[in-house]
Structures are given as C-alpha cells and as structure tokens.
Design a protein around this motif. Structure first.
Motif, short mmCIF file in Angstrom:
data_model
loop_
_atom_site.label_atom_id
_atom_site.label_comp_id
_atom_site.label_asym_id
_atom_site.label_seq_id
_atom_site.Cartn_x
_atom_site.Cartn_y
_atom_site.Cartn_z
N ASP A 14 0.83 -1.21 0.00
CA ASP A 14 0.00 0.00 0.00
C ASP A 14 0.86 1.26 0.00
OD1 ASP A 14 -2.27 -1.56 0.03
OD2 ASP A 14 -2.64 -1.29 2.18
N GLU A 15 1.94 1.24 0.78
CA GLU A 15 2.82 2.41 0.87
C GLU A 15 3.55 2.70 -0.43
OE1 GLU A 15 6.78 3.87 3.34
OE2 GLU A 15 5.44 2.42 4.28
N LEU A 16 3.96 1.66 -1.13
CA LEU A 16 4.78 1.83 -2.33
C LEU A 16 3.98 1.86 -3.63
CD1 LEU A 16 7.80 -0.46 -1.40
CD2 LEU A 16 7.51 1.98 -0.97
N ALA A 17 2.71 1.56 -3.56
CA ALA A 17 1.88 1.46 -4.76
C ALA A 17 1.83 2.74 -5.59
CB ALA A 17 0.46 1.04 -4.37
N THR A 18 2.03 3.87 -4.96
CA THR A 18 1.93 5.14 -5.69
C THR A 18 3.24 5.61 -6.30
OG1 THR A 18 2.28 6.40 -3.65
CG2 THR A 18 -0.01 5.90 -4.24
N LEU A 19 4.32 4.88 -6.05
CA LEU A 19 5.60 5.27 -6.66
C LEU A 19 5.54 5.09 -8.17
CD1 LEU A 19 8.19 3.70 -4.18
CD2 LEU A 19 7.47 6.09 -4.33
N ASP A 20 6.23 5.94 -8.87
CA ASP A 20 6.21 5.92 -10.33
C ASP A 20 6.65 4.57 -10.89
OD1 ASP A 20 5.82 7.20 -12.82
OD2 ASP A 20 7.99 7.51 -13.00
N GLY A 21 5.82 3.98 -11.74
CA GLY A 21 6.15 2.74 -12.43
C GLY A 21 5.90 1.47 -11.64
N VAL A 22 5.40 1.57 -10.41
CA VAL A 22 5.23 0.39 -9.57
C VAL A 22 3.96 -0.38 -9.94
CG1 VAL A 22 4.74 -0.42 -7.21
CG2 VAL A 22 6.58 1.22 -7.61
N THR A 23 4.12 -1.70 -10.02
CA THR A 23 3.01 -2.62 -10.20
C THR A 23 2.94 -3.45 -8.93
OG1 THR A 23 3.50 -2.78 -12.55
CG2 THR A 23 2.08 -4.47 -11.64
N VAL A 24 1.74 -3.58 -8.39
CA VAL A 24 1.56 -4.33 -7.15
C VAL A 24 1.14 -5.76 -7.45
CG1 VAL A 24 1.02 -2.25 -5.83
CG2 VAL A 24 -0.83 -3.58 -6.86
N PRO A 25 1.34 -6.67 -6.48
CA PRO A 25 0.91 -8.06 -6.68
C PRO A 25 -0.58 -8.13 -6.95
CG PRO A 25 2.23 -7.86 -4.69
CD PRO A 25 1.94 -6.48 -5.18
N SER A 26 -0.96 -9.07 -7.76
CA SER A 26 -2.36 -9.26 -8.11
C SER A 26 -2.89 -10.52 -7.43
CB SER A 26 -2.52 -9.40 -9.62
OG SER A 26 -3.84 -9.76 -9.94
N ALA A 27 -4.09 -10.43 -6.93
CA ALA A 27 -4.73 -11.60 -6.30
C ALA A 27 -5.26 -12.56 -7.36
CB ALA A 27 -5.87 -11.15 -5.39
N GLN A 28 -5.26 -12.12 -8.61
CA GLN A 28 -5.77 -12.94 -9.70
C GLN A 28 -4.62 -13.37 -10.60
OE1 GLN A 28 -8.45 -10.25 -11.54
NE2 GLN A 28 -9.96 -10.38 -9.91
N GLY A 29 -4.91 -14.29 -11.46
CA GLY A 29 -3.93 -14.69 -12.46
C GLY A 29 -3.12 -15.90 -12.04
N ALA A 30 -2.20 -16.29 -12.89
CA ALA A 30 -1.39 -17.48 -12.69
C ALA A 30 -0.46 -17.31 -11.49
CB ALA A 30 -0.56 -17.75 -13.94
N ARG A 31 -0.23 -18.39 -10.77
CA ARG A 31 0.68 -18.39 -9.63
C ARG A 31 2.05 -18.79 -10.16
NH1 ARG A 31 -0.88 -15.47 -6.11
NH2 ARG A 31 0.56 -16.46 -4.72
N ARG A 32 2.86 -17.82 -10.48
CA ARG A 32 4.20 -18.10 -10.98
C ARG A 32 5.19 -17.20 -10.26
NH1 ARG A 32 2.14 -14.22 -14.07
NH2 ARG A 32 3.50 -12.81 -15.20
#
Length: 109
Positions: A14-32
């Motif tokens: 939550d703290e780093l999500a607003t930094l430029d270019g950051v992508t946060v983990p997704s609860a959806q999608g493949a587990r890799r």
C-alpha cells in the motif's frame, strides 16, 4: 507464513503502490514466480518469500547486510544464492519500507 507477516507486506505494498512505475501483486492470475512481487517497470524489486522480505539491492549492499547478520542471500530453490538479492531475517529490526525503497531505486536505475 503468519498473518502478521502478510499484513506487514500488504502495508508495504500500500505504501509503495503510488511510486512511479510500480506494479503491485495481483490476487488474480497465474501463480508463478514474481506473481506476489512488487515490480517497477515490470522488474521485481521486492517480494515476500517463505515469510521473509526479499529485496534486490547492489551486491555490495547485500554483502554489507549479510555481514551484519541482517539476512542472507536469497536462494530461489536452485541451490545457488543470488548475489543481488537479500532475504531479510525475520528477527531483523531494519524497516521494510526503507529497504524496499532502496531496492526500488536500484532496480529503477
């Protein structure tokens, strides 16, 4: 992994999500590999693995932190510790946010 550790990582996300270019983990999608990671410009800079914060830092910084007993070189299960990856010891008092921001700056550069 404890709920406390997961909550701590979620707070970091939550703290780093607003930094430029950051992508946060997704609860959806493949587990890799990397699906639970913080990324900048599609490159991992911090993740949670086996209940420990793992960050990508310059080799000399990792050497320094390992020598200080703050963690160990991260091994992704292949029997070879990675030189630029630190797995922070669960007993370390180092602030996760500071290390993650260091990792963000390193990977972004």
């Amino acid at each position: 992994m404890t709920e406390r550790t997961e909550a701590r990582f979620e707070a970091l996300v939550d703290e780093l999500a607003t930094l430029d270019g950051v992508t946060v983990p997704s609860a959806q999608g493949a587990r890799r590999f990397g699906s639970d990671a913080l990324k900048v410009d599609d490159r991992i800079f911090a993740m949670l693995s086996d209940g420990r914060l793992v960050v990508k830092l310059p080799r000399a910084r990792v050497d320094e932190l390992v020598a200080a007993g703050e963690g160990e070189r991260y091994d992704a299960g292949r029997g070879r510790p990675m030189r630029e990856w630190l797995a922070l010891d669960s007993g370390s008092a180092l602030p996760w946010a500071r290390l993650a921001r260091e990792a963000y700056a390193f990977v972004r550069s």
